[in-house]
Design a protein around this motif. Structure first.
Motif, PDB file in Angstrom:
ATOM      1  N   LEU A  98       0.850  -1.195   0.000  1.00  0.00           N
ATOM      2  CA  LEU A  98       0.000   0.000   0.000  1.00  0.00           C
ATOM      3  C   LEU A  98       0.880   1.236   0.000  1.00  0.00           C
ATOM      4  O   LEU A  98       1.810   1.355   0.810  1.00  0.00           O
ATOM      5  N   PHE A  99       0.575   2.164  -0.902  1.00  0.00           N
ATOM      6  CA  PHE A  99       1.236   3.470  -0.943  1.00  0.00           C
ATOM      7  C   PHE A  99       0.252   4.536  -0.474  1.00  0.00           C
ATOM      8  O   PHE A  99      -0.857   4.625  -1.010  1.00  0.00           O
ATOM      9  N   LEU A 100       0.667   5.357   0.483  1.00  0.00           N
ATOM     10  CA  LEU A 100      -0.118   6.507   0.926  1.00  0.00           C
ATOM     11  C   LEU A 100       0.599   7.790   0.520  1.00  0.00           C
ATOM     12  O   LEU A 100       1.742   7.760   0.072  1.00  0.00           O
ATOM     13  N   GLY A 101      -0.078   8.928   0.707  1.00  0.00           N
ATOM     14  CA  GLY A 101       0.541  10.215   0.437  1.00  0.00           C
ATOM     15  C   GLY A 101       1.636  10.523   1.444  1.00  0.00           C
ATOM     16  O   GLY A 101       1.677   9.954   2.545  1.00  0.00           O
ATOM     17  N   ALA A 102       2.531  11.443   1.088  1.00  0.00           N
ATOM     18  CA  ALA A 102       3.693  11.743   1.923  1.00  0.00           C
ATOM     19  C   ALA A 102       3.315  12.239   3.318  1.00  0.00           C
ATOM     20  O   ALA A 102       4.055  12.039   4.279  1.00  0.00           O
ATOM     21  N   SER A 103       2.142  12.871   3.448  1.00  0.00           N
ATOM     22  CA  SER A 103       1.732  13.417   4.741  1.00  0.00           C
ATOM     23  C   SER A 103       0.747  12.520   5.481  1.00  0.00           C
ATOM     24  O   SER A 103       0.213  12.904   6.516  1.00  0.00           O
ATOM     25  N   GLU A 104       0.499  11.313   4.959  1.00  0.00           N
ATOM     26  CA  GLU A 104      -0.508  10.429   5.544  1.00  0.00           C
ATOM     27  C   GLU A 104       0.151   9.311   6.347  1.00  0.00           C
ATOM     28  O   GLU A 104       1.255   8.868   6.029  1.00  0.00           O
ATOM     29  N   SER A 105      -0.558   8.843   7.373  1.00  0.00           N
ATOM     30  CA  SER A 105      -0.022   7.833   8.281  1.00  0.00           C
ATOM     31  C   SER A 105      -1.114   6.852   8.674  1.00  0.00           C
ATOM     32  O   SER A 105      -2.306   7.174   8.652  1.00  0.00           O
ATOM     33  N   LEU A 106      -0.719   5.641   9.067  1.00  0.00           N
ATOM     34  CA  LEU A 106      -1.661   4.631   9.550  1.00  0.00           C
ATOM     35  C   LEU A 106      -1.810   4.642  11.065  1.00  0.00           C
ATOM     36  O   LEU A 106      -2.622   3.891  11.607  1.00  0.00           O
ATOM     37  N   THR A 107      -1.050   5.457  11.749  1.00  0.00           N
ATOM     38  CA  THR A 107      -0.997   5.433  13.210  1.00  0.00           C
ATOM     39  C   THR A 107      -2.384   5.559  13.827  1.00  0.00           C
ATOM     40  O   THR A 107      -3.113   6.521  13.553  1.00  0.00           O
ATOM     41  N   GLY A 108      -2.747   4.568  14.652  1.00  0.00           N
ATOM     42  CA  GLY A 108      -4.017   4.589  15.356  1.00  0.00           C
ATOM     43  C   GLY A 108      -5.223   4.239  14.499  1.00  0.00           C
ATOM     44  O   GLY A 108      -6.354   4.319  14.976  1.00  0.00           O
ATOM     45  N   LEU A 109      -4.993   3.826  13.245  1.00  0.00           N
ATOM     46  CA  LEU A 109      -6.108   3.582  12.334  1.00  0.00           C
ATOM     47  C   LEU A 109      -6.270   2.109  11.968  1.00  0.00           C
ATOM     48  O   LEU A 109      -7.384   1.643  11.757  1.00  0.00           O
ATOM     49  N   THR A 110      -5.169   1.383  11.858  1.00  0.00           N
ATOM     50  CA  THR A 110      -5.227  -0.046  11.521  1.00  0.00           C
ATOM     51  C   THR A 110      -3.919  -0.701  11.919  1.00  0.00           C
ATOM     52  O   THR A 110      -2.868  -0.053  11.938  1.00  0.00           O
ATOM     53  N   GLU A 111      -3.985  -1.989  12.219  1.00  0.00           N
ATOM     54  CA  GLU A 111      -2.801  -2.774  12.577  1.00  0.00           C
ATOM     55  C   GLU A 111      -2.455  -3.785  11.484  1.00  0.00           C
ATOM     56  O   GLU A 111      -1.660  -4.697  11.710  1.00  0.00           O
ATOM     57  N   LYS A 112      -3.029  -3.639  10.317  1.00  0.00           N
ATOM     58  CA  LYS A 112      -2.923  -4.682   9.300  1.00  0.00           C
ATOM     59  C   LYS A 112      -1.721  -4.529   8.374  1.00  0.00           C
ATOM     60  O   LYS A 112      -1.527  -5.346   7.472  1.00  0.00           O
ATOM     61  N   PHE A 113      -0.927  -3.484   8.597  1.00  0.00           N
ATOM     62  CA  PHE A 113       0.215  -3.241   7.717  1.00  0.00           C
ATOM     63  C   PHE A 113       1.505  -3.084   8.505  1.00  0.00           C
ATOM     64  O   PHE A 113       1.507  -2.594   9.628  1.00  0.00           O
ATOM     65  N   GLU A 114       2.594  -3.486   7.865  1.00  0.00           N
ATOM     66  CA  GLU A 114       3.943  -3.263   8.383  1.00  0.00           C
ATOM     67  C   GLU A 114       4.552  -2.089   7.628  1.00  0.00           C
ATOM     68  O   GLU A 114       4.494  -2.032   6.400  1.00  0.00           O
ATOM     69  N   MET A 115       5.129  -1.138   8.360  1.00  0.00           N
ATOM     70  CA  MET A 115       5.739   0.023   7.719  1.00  0.00           C
ATOM     71  C   MET A 115       7.145  -0.328   7.231  1.00  0.00           C
ATOM     72  O   MET A 115       7.922  -0.944   7.956  1.00  0.00           O
ATOM     73  N   ILE A 116       7.457   0.067   6.005  1.00  0.00           N
ATOM     74  CA  ILE A 116       8.778  -0.176   5.424  1.00  0.00           C
ATOM     75  C   ILE A 116       9.365   1.163   4.983  1.00  0.00           C
ATOM     76  O   ILE A 116       8.774   1.875   4.177  1.00  0.00           O
ATOM     77  N   ARG A 117      10.542   1.502   5.519  1.00  0.00           N
ATOM     78  CA  ARG A 117      11.223   2.738   5.128  1.00  0.00           C
ATOM     79  C   ARG A 117      12.062   2.488   3.882  1.00  0.00           C
ATOM     80  O   ARG A 117      12.818   1.526   3.823  1.00  0.00           O
ATOM     81  N   CYS A 118      11.901   3.364   2.917  1.00  0.00           N
ATOM     82  CA  CYS A 118      12.566   3.147   1.620  1.00  0.00           C
ATOM     83  C   CYS A 118      13.704   4.123   1.343  1.00  0.00           C
ATOM     84  O   CYS A 118      14.471   3.915   0.418  1.00  0.00           O
ATOM     85  N   ASN A 119      13.807   5.189   2.095  1.00  0.00           N
ATOM     86  CA  ASN A 119      14.921   6.152   1.970  1.00  0.00           C
ATOM     87  C   ASN A 119      15.124   6.650   0.533  1.00  0.00           C
ATOM     88  O   ASN A 119      16.063   6.224  -0.157  1.00  0.00           O
ATOM     89  N   PRO A 120      14.325   7.592   0.040  1.00  0.00           N
ATOM     90  CA  PRO A 120      13.276   8.293   0.790  1.00  0.00           C
ATOM     91  C   PRO A 120      11.933   7.566   0.723  1.00  0.00           C
ATOM     92  O   PRO A 120      11.747   6.661  -0.092  1.00  0.00           O
ATOM     93  N   GLY A 121      11.054   8.014   1.597  1.00  0.00           N
ATOM     94  CA  GLY A 121       9.678   7.559   1.545  1.00  0.00           C
ATOM     95  C   GLY A 121       9.386   6.349   2.407  1.00  0.00           C
ATOM     96  O   GLY A 121      10.290   5.643   2.884  1.00  0.00           O
ATOM     97  N   ILE A 122       8.094   6.125   2.608  1.00  0.00           N
ATOM     98  CA  ILE A 122       7.580   5.019   3.403  1.00  0.00           C
ATOM     99  C   ILE A 122       6.505   4.314   2.598  1.00  0.00           C
ATOM    100  O   ILE A 122       5.671   4.958   1.952  1.00  0.00           O
TER     101      ILE A 122
END
Length: 275
Positions: free
Chosen positions: A246-270
């Motif tokens: 899943l790709f979100l916008g640069a200012s968007e976050s999953l924090t507190g909204l769902t536990e179904k994804f693992e965050m991956i840092r790509c340097n740059p971007g998430i």
């Protein structure tokens, strides 16, 4: 002169209408946005004022007007290859990884606006195929939007010089566009045939779209309430194949909204991977 003011009660009622139709939450003090987006519809529908327009929208008497009002409020400007890194990550990391499965790869652009995002995806796929012949299996791109007007623009794939100047390199312009004969440029058939455009309201079920390996839902969640964000994210998770991205916008976050994804840092971007 046509009156273009919006009183507080009309504004609150229109906000409730808009949220019920598409999930967008305007919040306080966005009357200026309603004025700027809806004022052109006053003359188009031969109404006496913006207040008259809002009353007609809220009454439900004119279905065409209601659709036009939602279209006007949900149409957002976009860029080619917006933020850069999602398309680099797609080309360098995700497509090669998924290609190892030897299965068709399905991608969803979930808010295609005027088409720049899904067509940028298609160009990225074609560039990857050119750099690494034989690597990729067949790739299907589905692009959706709530606005029928925008979907018609997407399907036409015709853009003026201003639109083409926003994020599109001269090299890509030469490779992926052809002259439309009216001073504008048209996405060529090789790009266009990769993308299937369909209507979709993110408030509704996505079941008929099927399952995807990659979903772009960028710069959309920022307009929703926390409850709607959580609902959309959980539905997106259900629409992904195991290990999907899943790709979100640069200012968007999953924090507190769902536990179904693992965050991956790509340097740059998430980016986010389905657990």
């Amino acid at each position: 002169m046509t009156a273009v003011t919006v009183n507080d009660q009309e504004y609150r009622e229109f906000c409730r209408f808009l949220e019920s139709q598409c999930g967008i939450v305007l919040g306080d003090s966005k009357q200026y946005l309603v004025r700027s987006r809806l004022s052109p519809l006053v003359n188009r529908f031969s109404l006496s004022s913006l207040s008259d327009l809002l009353q007609n929208v809220l009454s439900g008497r004119n279905r065409e007007l209601r659709i036009a009002a939602v279209d006007a409020m949900t149409t957002n400007e976009t860029l080619w290859f917006r933020d850069g890194y999602p398309f680099t990550v797609l080309s360098d990391k995700i497509l090669p990884e998924l290609a190892a499965n030897k299965k068709p790869i399905k991608i969803w652009s979930s808010a295609s606006s005027s088409g720049q995002e899904p067509y940028s995806m298609a160009m990225t796929v074609l560039e990857t195929q050119a750099k690494r012949p034989g690597l990729l299996p067949s790739i299907q791109i589905t692009a959706t939007d709530i606005s029928q007007t925008m979907l018609e623009t997407c399907r036409a794939g015709v853009y003026d010089n201003l639109a083409l100047s926003r994020g599109l390199s001269p090299e890509r312009r030469r490779m992926f566009f052809e002259d439309n004969g009216d001073g504008r440029m048209r996405v060529n058939n090789k790009v266009k045939q990769m993308v299937n455009f369909r209507p979709q309201n993110l408030k509704d079920s996505y079941a008929l779209l099927g399952k995807f390996d990659i979903i772009f839902c960028r710069n959309v969640l920022i307009y929703f309430s926390p409850e709607m964000k959580s609902k959309v994210l959980n539905q997106l998770a259900a629409s992904l194949n195991p290990g999907g991205y899943l790709f979100l916008g640069a200012s968007e976050s999953l924090t507190g909204l769902t536990e179904k994804f693992e965050m991956i840092r790509c340097n740059p971007g998430i980016i986010y991977k389905l657990r």
